[in-house]
Motif scaffolding. Structure first.
Motif, PDB file in Angstrom:
ATOM      1  N   SER A 283      32.479  36.427  53.354  1.00 44.94           N
ATOM      2  CA  SER A 283      33.031  35.147  53.801  1.00 44.94           C
ATOM      3  C   SER A 283      34.422  34.852  53.256  1.00 44.94           C
ATOM      4  O   SER A 283      35.205  34.153  53.900  1.00 44.94           O
ATOM      5  CB  SER A 283      32.088  34.005  53.404  1.00 44.94           C
ATOM      6  N   SER A 284      34.735  35.364  52.064  1.00 47.57           N
ATOM      7  CA  SER A 284      36.019  34.986  51.465  1.00 47.57           C
ATOM      8  C   SER A 284      36.617  36.063  50.565  1.00 47.57           C
ATOM      9  O   SER A 284      37.572  35.800  49.840  1.00 47.57           O
ATOM     10  CB  SER A 284      35.849  33.693  50.651  1.00 47.57           C
ATOM     11  N   GLY A 285      36.060  37.271  50.618  1.00 43.33           N
ATOM     12  CA  GLY A 285      36.528  38.319  49.718  1.00 43.33           C
ATOM     13  C   GLY A 285      37.776  39.042  50.174  1.00 43.33           C
ATOM     14  O   GLY A 285      38.574  39.506  49.353  1.00 43.33           O
ATOM     15  N   ALA A 286      37.979  39.136  51.488  1.00 42.55           N
ATOM     16  CA  ALA A 286      39.102  39.932  51.996  1.00 42.55           C
ATOM     17  C   ALA A 286      40.444  39.394  51.517  1.00 42.55           C
ATOM     18  O   ALA A 286      41.352  40.163  51.164  1.00 42.55           O
ATOM     19  CB  ALA A 286      39.061  39.972  53.521  1.00 42.55           C
ATOM     20  N   ARG A 287      40.585  38.072  51.490  1.00 45.76           N
ATOM     21  CA  ARG A 287      41.874  37.497  51.099  1.00 45.76           C
ATOM     22  C   ARG A 287      42.229  37.856  49.660  1.00 45.76           C
ATOM     23  O   ARG A 287      43.392  38.124  49.338  1.00 45.76           O
ATOM     24  CB  ARG A 287      41.854  35.976  51.277  1.00 45.76           C
ATOM     25  N   VAL A 288      41.230  37.868  48.800  1.00 47.16           N
ATOM     26  CA  VAL A 288      41.441  38.225  47.397  1.00 47.16           C
ATOM     27  C   VAL A 288      41.954  39.660  47.278  1.00 47.16           C
ATOM     28  O   VAL A 288      42.950  39.935  46.590  1.00 47.16           O
ATOM     29  CB  VAL A 288      40.122  38.056  46.610  1.00 47.16           C
ATOM     30  N   LEU A 289      41.276  40.580  47.945  1.00 45.84           N
ATOM     31  CA  LEU A 289      41.660  41.990  47.850  1.00 45.84           C
ATOM     32  C   LEU A 289      43.025  42.241  48.483  1.00 45.84           C
ATOM     33  O   LEU A 289      43.825  43.033  47.970  1.00 45.84           O
ATOM     34  CB  LEU A 289      40.590  42.861  48.509  1.00 45.84           C
ATOM     35  N   LYS A 290      43.301  41.552  49.579  1.00 45.51           N
ATOM     36  CA  LYS A 290      44.606  41.713  50.222  1.00 45.51           C
ATOM     37  C   LYS A 290      45.721  41.103  49.376  1.00 45.51           C
ATOM     38  O   LYS A 290      46.855  41.592  49.390  1.00 45.51           O
ATOM     39  CB  LYS A 290      44.587  41.090  51.620  1.00 45.51           C
ATOM     40  N   THR A 291      45.393  40.042  48.642  1.00 46.77           N
ATOM     41  CA  THR A 291      46.391  39.450  47.745  1.00 46.77           C
ATOM     42  C   THR A 291      46.769  40.438  46.648  1.00 46.77           C
ATOM     43  O   THR A 291      47.955  40.655  46.361  1.00 46.77           O
ATOM     44  CB  THR A 291      45.858  38.146  47.128  1.00 46.77           C
ATOM     45  N   SER A 294      48.943  43.043  48.069  1.00 48.43           N
ATOM     46  CA  SER A 294      50.313  42.576  48.333  1.00 48.43           C
ATOM     47  C   SER A 294      51.135  42.515  47.054  1.00 48.43           C
ATOM     48  O   SER A 294      52.358  42.633  47.084  1.00 48.43           O
ATOM     49  CB  SER A 294      50.279  41.198  49.000  1.00 48.43           C
ATOM     50  N   TRP A 295      50.466  42.325  45.924  1.00 45.78           N
ATOM     51  CA  TRP A 295      51.154  42.302  44.630  1.00 45.78           C
ATOM     52  C   TRP A 295      51.387  43.706  44.085  1.00 45.78           C
ATOM     53  O   TRP A 295      52.045  43.872  43.054  1.00 45.78           O
ATOM     54  CB  TRP A 295      50.327  41.523  43.605  1.00 45.78           C
ATOM     55  N   GLY A 296      50.806  44.705  44.733  1.00 43.52           N
ATOM     56  CA  GLY A 296      50.915  46.069  44.228  1.00 43.52           C
ATOM     57  C   GLY A 296      50.034  46.313  43.024  1.00 43.52           C
ATOM     58  O   GLY A 296      50.307  47.207  42.215  1.00 43.52           O
ATOM     59  N   LEU A 297      48.952  45.538  42.917  1.00 42.87           N
ATOM     60  CA  LEU A 297      48.057  45.651  41.764  1.00 42.87           C
ATOM     61  C   LEU A 297      46.713  46.226  42.177  1.00 42.87           C
ATOM     62  O   LEU A 297      46.228  45.993  43.280  1.00 42.87           O
ATOM     63  CB  LEU A 297      47.839  44.286  41.110  1.00 42.87           C
ATOM     64  N   GLU A 298      46.118  46.962  41.255  1.00 45.87           N
ATOM     65  CA  GLU A 298      44.779  47.496  41.459  1.00 45.87           C
ATOM     66  C   GLU A 298      43.812  46.800  40.507  1.00 45.87           C
ATOM     67  O   GLU A 298      44.192  46.376  39.421  1.00 45.87           O
ATOM     68  CB  GLU A 298      44.749  49.004  41.176  1.00 45.87           C
ATOM     69  N   ILE A 299      42.571  46.700  40.934  1.00 48.63           N
ATOM     70  CA  ILE A 299      41.497  46.256  40.046  1.00 48.63           C
ATOM     71  C   ILE A 299      40.446  47.356  40.117  1.00 48.63           C
ATOM     72  O   ILE A 299      40.146  47.882  41.196  1.00 48.63           O
ATOM     73  CB  ILE A 299      40.928  44.881  40.471  1.00 48.63           C
ATOM     74  N   ASP A 300      39.916  47.778  38.995  1.00 51.66           N
ATOM     75  CA  ASP A 300      39.003  48.921  39.009  1.00 51.66           C
ATOM     76  C   ASP A 300      37.668  48.594  39.670  1.00 51.66           C
ATOM     77  O   ASP A 300      37.127  49.400  40.423  1.00 51.66           O
ATOM     78  CB  ASP A 300      38.774  49.424  37.581  1.00 51.66           C
ATOM     79  N   GLU A 301      37.139  47.416  39.379  1.00 49.54           N
ATOM     80  CA  GLU A 301      35.867  47.018  39.979  1.00 49.54           C
ATOM     81  C   GLU A 301      35.962  45.564  40.431  1.00 49.54           C
ATOM     82  O   GLU A 301      36.429  44.708  39.669  1.00 49.54           O
ATOM     83  CB  GLU A 301      34.714  47.179  38.979  1.00 49.54           C
ATOM     84  N   ALA A 302      35.534  45.297  41.656  1.00 45.22           N
ATOM     85  CA  ALA A 302      35.530  43.936  42.198  1.00 45.22           C
ATOM     86  C   ALA A 302      34.087  43.540  42.484  1.00 45.22           C
ATOM     87  O   ALA A 302      33.394  44.201  43.265  1.00 45.22           O
ATOM     88  CB  ALA A 302      36.366  43.864  43.470  1.00 45.22           C
ATOM     89  N   LEU A 303      33.639  42.480  41.841  1.00 49.07           N
ATOM     90  CA  LEU A 303      32.246  42.054  41.928  1.00 49.07           C
ATOM     91  C   LEU A 303      32.188  40.643  42.490  1.00 49.07           C
ATOM     92  O   LEU A 303      32.631  39.682  41.850  1.00 49.07           O
ATOM     93  CB  LEU A 303      31.606  42.120  40.537  1.00 49.07           C
ATOM     94  N   PHE A 304      31.670  40.522  43.705  1.00 54.45           N
ATOM     95  CA  PHE A 304      31.557  39.234  44.389  1.00 54.45           C
ATOM     96  C   PHE A 304      30.113  38.746  44.248  1.00 54.45           C
ATOM     97  O   PHE A 304      29.186  39.397  44.724  1.00 54.45           O
ATOM     98  CB  PHE A 304      31.936  39.381  45.864  1.00 54.45           C
ATOM     99  N   LEU A 305      29.928  37.601  43.606  1.00 58.11           N
ATOM    100  CA  LEU A 305      28.579  37.160  43.243  1.00 58.11           C
ATOM    101  C   LEU A 305      28.002  36.098  44.165  1.00 58.11           C
ATOM    102  O   LEU A 305      26.834  35.729  44.013  1.00 58.11           O
ATOM    103  CB  LEU A 305      28.582  36.644  41.802  1.00 58.11           C
ATOM    104  N   ALA A 306      28.804  35.569  45.079  1.00 57.95           N
ATOM    105  CA  ALA A 306      28.315  34.566  46.037  1.00 57.95           C
ATOM    106  C   ALA A 306      27.585  33.421  45.335  1.00 57.95           C
ATOM    107  O   ALA A 306      26.533  32.972  45.775  1.00 57.95           O
ATOM    108  CB  ALA A 306      27.402  35.226  47.075  1.00 57.95           C
ATOM    109  N   GLY A 307      28.155  32.973  44.226  1.00 62.00           N
ATOM    110  CA  GLY A 307      27.600  31.824  43.522  1.00 62.00           C
ATOM    111  C   GLY A 307      26.544  32.141  42.484  1.00 62.00           C
ATOM    112  O   GLY A 307      26.080  31.235  41.775  1.00 62.00           O
ATOM    113  N   ALA A 308      26.148  33.397  42.356  1.00 64.27           N
ATOM    114  CA  ALA A 308      25.135  33.766  41.358  1.00 64.27           C
ATOM    115  C   ALA A 308      25.729  33.687  39.950  1.00 64.27           C
ATOM    116  O   ALA A 308      26.943  33.791  39.772  1.00 64.27           O
ATOM    117  CB  ALA A 308      24.619  35.175  41.637  1.00 64.27           C
ATOM    118  N   PRO A 309      24.895  33.517  38.928  1.00 66.49           N
ATOM    119  CA  PRO A 309      25.401  33.455  37.550  1.00 66.49           C
ATOM    120  C   PRO A 309      26.148  34.730  37.163  1.00 66.49           C
ATOM    121  O   PRO A 309      25.762  35.838  37.557  1.00 66.49           O
ATOM    122  CB  PRO A 309      24.125  33.288  36.714  1.00 66.49           C
ATOM    123  N   LYS A 310      27.193  34.573  36.379  1.00 67.50           N
ATOM    124  CA  LYS A 310      28.007  35.722  35.973  1.00 67.50           C
ATOM    125  C   LYS A 310      27.473  36.403  34.711  1.00 67.50           C
ATOM    126  O   LYS A 310      27.728  37.584  34.485  1.00 67.50           O
ATOM    127  CB  LYS A 310      29.456  35.277  35.747  1.00 67.50           C
TER     128      LYS A 310
END
Length: 364
Positions: A283-291, A294-310
């Motif tokens: 629902s809202s993850g694509a914008r984060v990854l595209k951002t 666009s900054w030329g930055l990598e993140i090794d792991e992206a974890l989308f929790l959809a509101g679950a506890p971290k």
């Protein structure tokens, strides 16, 4: 926001830069002539500078009680009386040790390299307390050569002079002051239980909105609800989010990661980054990854929790530090043993667990 340091001098400041280079070359020559097994500190303008307060680096709960209950003079005397007793490690201690591990690897690959972590002890302690701090640092074999002891005054004004990329403190007011000055900063919390952390890899976990990114999307969630937020993110999927207070720290980490990649060490890189966000992926993850792209930055792991506890997920990651803007995520993380750091930025500071915090009435 704090900006990643640019190693290239502009024509306007080339004269000053060349003078600084000359001064540094002379200092380096003097240092190299000294017989020491300790590596010399890197140049401030090429280093990733991490400023830590004495109460984050060391556990000073007992010392703090003396100051609060018996006053400053007794506190200073107490520290002098105990200066041969090393202070116990604090919340930032494992993070600092991990930074040193990365530096060791960088020096192995780049013996003359200057792009390293540089740790600065930034404290409002009086200089008389400095001996115990130095003894404690030497006891644990920490490479911290730069100190700033301000004798009771706020050290925030010195952060830019030290070219700070990240400031960590136990004092939320000072952290807020640093954020407002455009410096990446966070208030550190000691976890409720100890967790075994990696000794070979620095692990840094970030929340997304109001940490790496601005709080623009979070404002929509808080004020208009999830459905409006999802629609907004869908419409703006290809519009990069504005940067948040810790974007430049992720950028600095990425810059050091690339030095390992250049030596074909990607799979053995001692820095690993994580995005741990309450967003939903579909629902809202694509914008984060595209951002990030666009900054030329990598993140090794992206974890989308959809509101679950971290907390449970962070318990598996075992980061040396986890940054989040909302205290209920910080509380949940530290309850399960994660070293958490609160970033006091954005609309989330007005809410707790989704509910608006009653604000004190303004004085007329």
């Amino acid at each position: 926001m704090s900006e990643i340091k640019n190693n290239e001098a502009s024509p306007a400041n080339a004269g000053g830069a060349s003078g600084a280079e000359k001064d540094w070359a002379e200092a380096k020559a003097a240092f190299d002539n000294l017989k020491s097994k300790k590596p010399r500190p890197p140049k401030p303008h090429t280093a990733v500078t991490i400023a830590v307060s004495s109460r984050t680096l060391f556990n000073m709960v007992e010392e703090r009680k003396v100051w609060e209950q018996e006053g400053l003079e007794r506190y200073v005397s107490y520290q002098q009386e105990h200066e041969d007793q090393p202070l116990k490690p604090g919340a930032a201690f494992p993070f600092v040790k991990a930074l040193m591990t990365v530096n060791t690897r960088l020096r192995e690959l780049y013996p003359e390299g200057e792009e390293l972590f540089d740790i600065v002890l930034m404290t409002n302690n009086h200089a008389q307390v400095g001996v115990r701090l130095i003894n404690s640092i030497n006891h644990y074999d920490l490479l911290i050569e730069r100190f700033c002891m301000t004798g009771g005054k706020s050290p925030i004004g010195y952060l830019k002079a030290y070219m700070t990329n990240l400031y960590l403190s136990k004092d939320s007011d000072k952290v807020q002051e640093a954020i407002e000055a455009g410096i990446a900063a966070a208030t550190m919390f000691t976890p409720d239980m100890e967790t075994e952390l990696s000794e070979t890899q620095l692990r840094v976990a970030f929340d997304g909105d109001a940490v790496l990114f601005s709080d623009e999307s979070e404002i929509i969630v808080k004020q208009h609800g999830l459905d409006t937020f999802f629609e907004h993110e869908r419409k703006n999927e290809n519009t990069p989010l504005a940067q948040g207070p810790l974007k430049c720290f992720l950028e600095a980490l990425g810059k050091l990661q690339k030095k390992f990649y250049a030596k074909n060490e990607r799979l053995n890189c001692p820095i690993r980054t994580y995005l741990v966000t309450a967003r939903s992926a579909a629902s809202s993850g694509a914008r984060v990854l595209k951002t990030l792209r666009s900054w030329g930055l990598e993140i090794d792991e992206a974890l989308f929790l959809a509101g679950a506890p971290k907390g449970p997920l962070l318990q598996k990651i075992r980061p040396h530090i986890f940054f989040d803007d909302q205290m209920f995520h910080i509380e949940g993380a530290k309850e399960l043993g994660t070293i958490a750091a609160h970033v006091p930025y954005g609309i989330g500071q007005k809410y707790h667990k989704g509910k608006l915090i009653e604000q004190p009435a303004k004085k007329s």
